[in-house]
Write a protein that holds these residues in place. Sequence first.
Motif, PDB file in Angstrom:
ATOM      1  N   PHE A   1      -6.884  -1.661   3.176  1.00 56.52           N
ATOM      2  CA  PHE A   1      -6.076  -2.443   4.117  1.00 56.52           C
ATOM      3  C   PHE A   1      -6.817  -3.703   4.541  1.00 56.52           C
ATOM      4  O   PHE A   1      -6.243  -4.809   4.558  1.00 56.52           O
ATOM      5  CB  PHE A   1      -5.737  -1.589   5.333  1.00 56.52           C
ATOM      6  CG  PHE A   1      -5.117  -2.343   6.475  1.00 56.52           C
ATOM      7  CD1 PHE A   1      -3.797  -2.766   6.415  1.00 56.52           C
ATOM      8  CD2 PHE A   1      -5.861  -2.652   7.611  1.00 56.52           C
ATOM      9  CE1 PHE A   1      -3.223  -3.471   7.464  1.00 56.52           C
ATOM     10  CE2 PHE A   1      -5.299  -3.351   8.659  1.00 56.52           C
ATOM     11  CZ  PHE A   1      -3.982  -3.765   8.587  1.00 56.52           C
TER      12      PHE A   1
ATOM     13  N   CYS B   1      -8.467   4.209   2.400  1.00 61.19           N
ATOM     14  CA  CYS B   1      -7.210   3.557   2.776  1.00 61.19           C
ATOM     15  C   CYS B   1      -7.465   2.401   3.737  1.00 61.19           C
ATOM     16  O   CYS B   1      -6.914   1.306   3.572  1.00 61.19           O
ATOM     17  CB  CYS B   1      -6.273   4.583   3.407  1.00 61.19           C
ATOM     18  SG  CYS B   1      -4.730   3.887   4.025  1.00 61.19           S
TER      19      CYS B   1
ATOM     20  N   VAL C   1      -2.978  11.359   4.284  1.00 62.10           N
ATOM     21  CA  VAL C   1      -3.776  10.293   4.893  1.00 62.10           C
ATOM     22  C   VAL C   1      -3.136   9.831   6.200  1.00 62.10           C
ATOM     23  O   VAL C   1      -3.828   9.570   7.189  1.00 62.10           O
ATOM     24  CB  VAL C   1      -3.956   9.116   3.911  1.00 62.10           C
ATOM     25  CG1 VAL C   1      -4.519   7.892   4.623  1.00 62.10           C
ATOM     26  CG2 VAL C   1      -4.883   9.523   2.771  1.00 62.10           C
TER      27      VAL C   1
ATOM     28  N   ARG D   1       2.107  -0.020   8.551  1.00 65.88           N
ATOM     29  CA  ARG D   1       1.922   0.502   7.185  1.00 65.88           C
ATOM     30  C   ARG D   1       1.981   2.026   7.167  1.00 65.88           C
ATOM     31  O   ARG D   1       2.490   2.626   6.214  1.00 65.88           O
ATOM     32  CB  ARG D   1       0.578   0.041   6.616  1.00 65.88           C
ATOM     33  CG  ARG D   1       0.404  -1.466   6.529  1.00 65.88           C
ATOM     34  CD  ARG D   1       1.400  -2.116   5.594  1.00 65.88           C
ATOM     35  NE  ARG D   1       1.212  -3.546   5.529  1.00 65.88           N
ATOM     36  CZ  ARG D   1       0.415  -4.159   4.655  1.00 65.88           C
ATOM     37  NH1 ARG D   1      -0.276  -3.448   3.770  1.00 65.88           N
ATOM     38  NH2 ARG D   1       0.315  -5.474   4.657  1.00 65.88           N
ATOM     39  N   LEU D   2       1.450   2.639   8.203  1.00 63.81           N
ATOM     40  CA  LEU D   2       1.467   4.103   8.280  1.00 63.81           C
ATOM     41  C   LEU D   2       2.839   4.640   8.675  1.00 63.81           C
ATOM     42  O   LEU D   2       3.122   5.829   8.467  1.00 63.81           O
ATOM     43  CB  LEU D   2       0.433   4.589   9.300  1.00 63.81           C
ATOM     44  CG  LEU D   2      -1.042   4.305   9.005  1.00 63.81           C
ATOM     45  CD1 LEU D   2      -1.906   4.773  10.170  1.00 63.81           C
ATOM     46  CD2 LEU D   2      -1.504   4.973   7.716  1.00 63.81           C
TER      47      LEU D   2
ATOM     48  N   GLY E   1     -10.400   9.923   1.954  1.00 64.18           N
ATOM     49  CA  GLY E   1      -9.116   9.275   1.679  1.00 64.18           C
ATOM     50  C   GLY E   1      -8.739   8.293   2.770  1.00 64.18           C
ATOM     51  O   GLY E   1      -8.260   7.184   2.487  1.00 64.18           O
ATOM     52  N   ALA E   2      -8.952   8.680   4.022  1.00 63.90           N
ATOM     53  CA  ALA E   2      -8.649   7.791   5.144  1.00 63.90           C
ATOM     54  C   ALA E   2      -9.565   6.576   5.118  1.00 63.90           C
ATOM     55  O   ALA E   2      -9.115   5.436   5.327  1.00 63.90           O
ATOM     56  CB  ALA E   2      -8.788   8.540   6.461  1.00 63.90           C
TER      57      ALA E   2
ATOM     58  N   MET F   1       0.835  -1.192   0.000  1.00 63.81           N
ATOM     59  CA  MET F   1       0.000   0.000   0.000  1.00 63.81           C
ATOM     60  C   MET F   1       0.872   1.245   0.000  1.00 63.81           C
ATOM     61  O   MET F   1       1.827   1.345   0.758  1.00 63.81           O
ATOM     62  CB  MET F   1      -0.884   0.037   1.246  1.00 63.81           C
ATOM     63  CG  MET F   1      -1.952  -1.045   1.315  1.00 63.81           C
ATOM     64  SD  MET F   1      -2.844  -0.995   2.909  1.00 63.81           S
ATOM     65  CE  MET F   1      -3.640   0.627   2.795  1.00 63.81           C
ATOM     66  N   SER F   2       0.543   2.176  -0.882  1.00 58.54           N
ATOM     67  CA  SER F   2       1.206   3.474  -0.903  1.00 58.54           C
ATOM     68  C   SER F   2       0.268   4.476  -0.233  1.00 58.54           C
ATOM     69  O   SER F   2      -0.850   4.695  -0.692  1.00 58.54           O
ATOM     70  CB  SER F   2       1.503   3.893  -2.346  1.00 58.54           C
ATOM     71  OG  SER F   2       2.082   5.172  -2.368  1.00 58.54           O
ATOM     72  N   ILE F   3       0.708   5.063   0.881  1.00 60.71           N
ATOM     73  CA  ILE F   3      -0.165   5.932   1.670  1.00 60.71           C
ATOM     74  C   ILE F   3       0.420   7.344   1.681  1.00 60.71           C
ATOM     75  O   ILE F   3       1.586   7.544   2.020  1.00 60.71           O
ATOM     76  CB  ILE F   3      -0.303   5.398   3.108  1.00 60.71           C
ATOM     77  CG1 ILE F   3      -0.787   3.940   3.084  1.00 60.71           C
ATOM     78  CG2 ILE F   3      -1.266   6.267   3.902  1.00 60.71           C
ATOM     79  CD1 ILE F   3      -0.856   3.291   4.442  1.00 60.71           C
ATOM     80  N   SER F   4      -0.402   8.312   1.324  1.00 55.97           N
ATOM     81  CA  SER F   4       0.057   9.701   1.249  1.00 55.97           C
ATOM     82  C   SER F   4       0.289  10.277   2.638  1.00 55.97           C
ATOM     83  O   SER F   4      -0.271   9.815   3.634  1.00 55.97           O
ATOM     84  CB  SER F   4      -0.975  10.552   0.512  1.00 55.97           C
ATOM     85  OG  SER F   4      -2.143  10.713   1.304  1.00 55.97           O
TER      86      SER F   4
END
Length: 244
Positions: free
Chosen positions: A216, A212, A7, A52-53, A208-209, A1-4
Amino acid sequence: MSISTEVIQAFAPTGALRASINLGNPILAGTDPATGAARGVSVDLAREFAKRLGVPVELVVFDAAAKSVQAVTDEQADIGFFAIDPLRGAGIAFTAAYVLIEGCYLVRNDSPLQSNDEVDRAGRTVVVGKGSAYDLFLTRELKQATIVRSLTSPTVVDTFVEQRADVAAGVKQQLEGDAQRIGGLRLLPGRFMVIQQAMGVPKSRGAGAAACLSAFVEEMKASGFVAAALRRHGIEGASVAPAA
């Protein structure tokens, strides 16, 4: 996962991911007898999501579902693990379910009740855990029976015994354990509901959150992470939910 970065900030405004953990549902979480720390499927998922975050995780532990829900609704926690229910959806964005759990009825061995459809009758009392998924469900569904609310889900059967109620309602595994502990009790065949356990985030954190977290959960189901966690913690009678 690519998380901005945006987010990540939405999930961890304090710098850590605060995960609301409900110890009232033994399928999802419990206490390690050796350390006193929370453990279980929901704890494993919280730690994996924090990884992940790229932020630390802080477990915010409660003894009842209603308290856990309120913590996320009030943004005292950033994510939580709940049964999906429309009332809870007012302030929380839910993912799809990751685990399915059966909600069942328990009665005394000498009870005349033999099936679930005999429960909703005038004069009968049904004990539920206050604010639990099955409390919310049965409040809508039962038209004649009277609902008695125990403070938490783990105290339902004790309240049922103390008050000489007709039926106890709850998670199948909790009821089975209490029946073995107390004796003289039996479960009615089948189930009255399937509880869909999901993750949730305050709606105020943005679309967005929510997207995400949903992604997940789908990854955790598809990869076998959830199934492995259920096995690791010795959970029986719960199944991994199908893909959304």
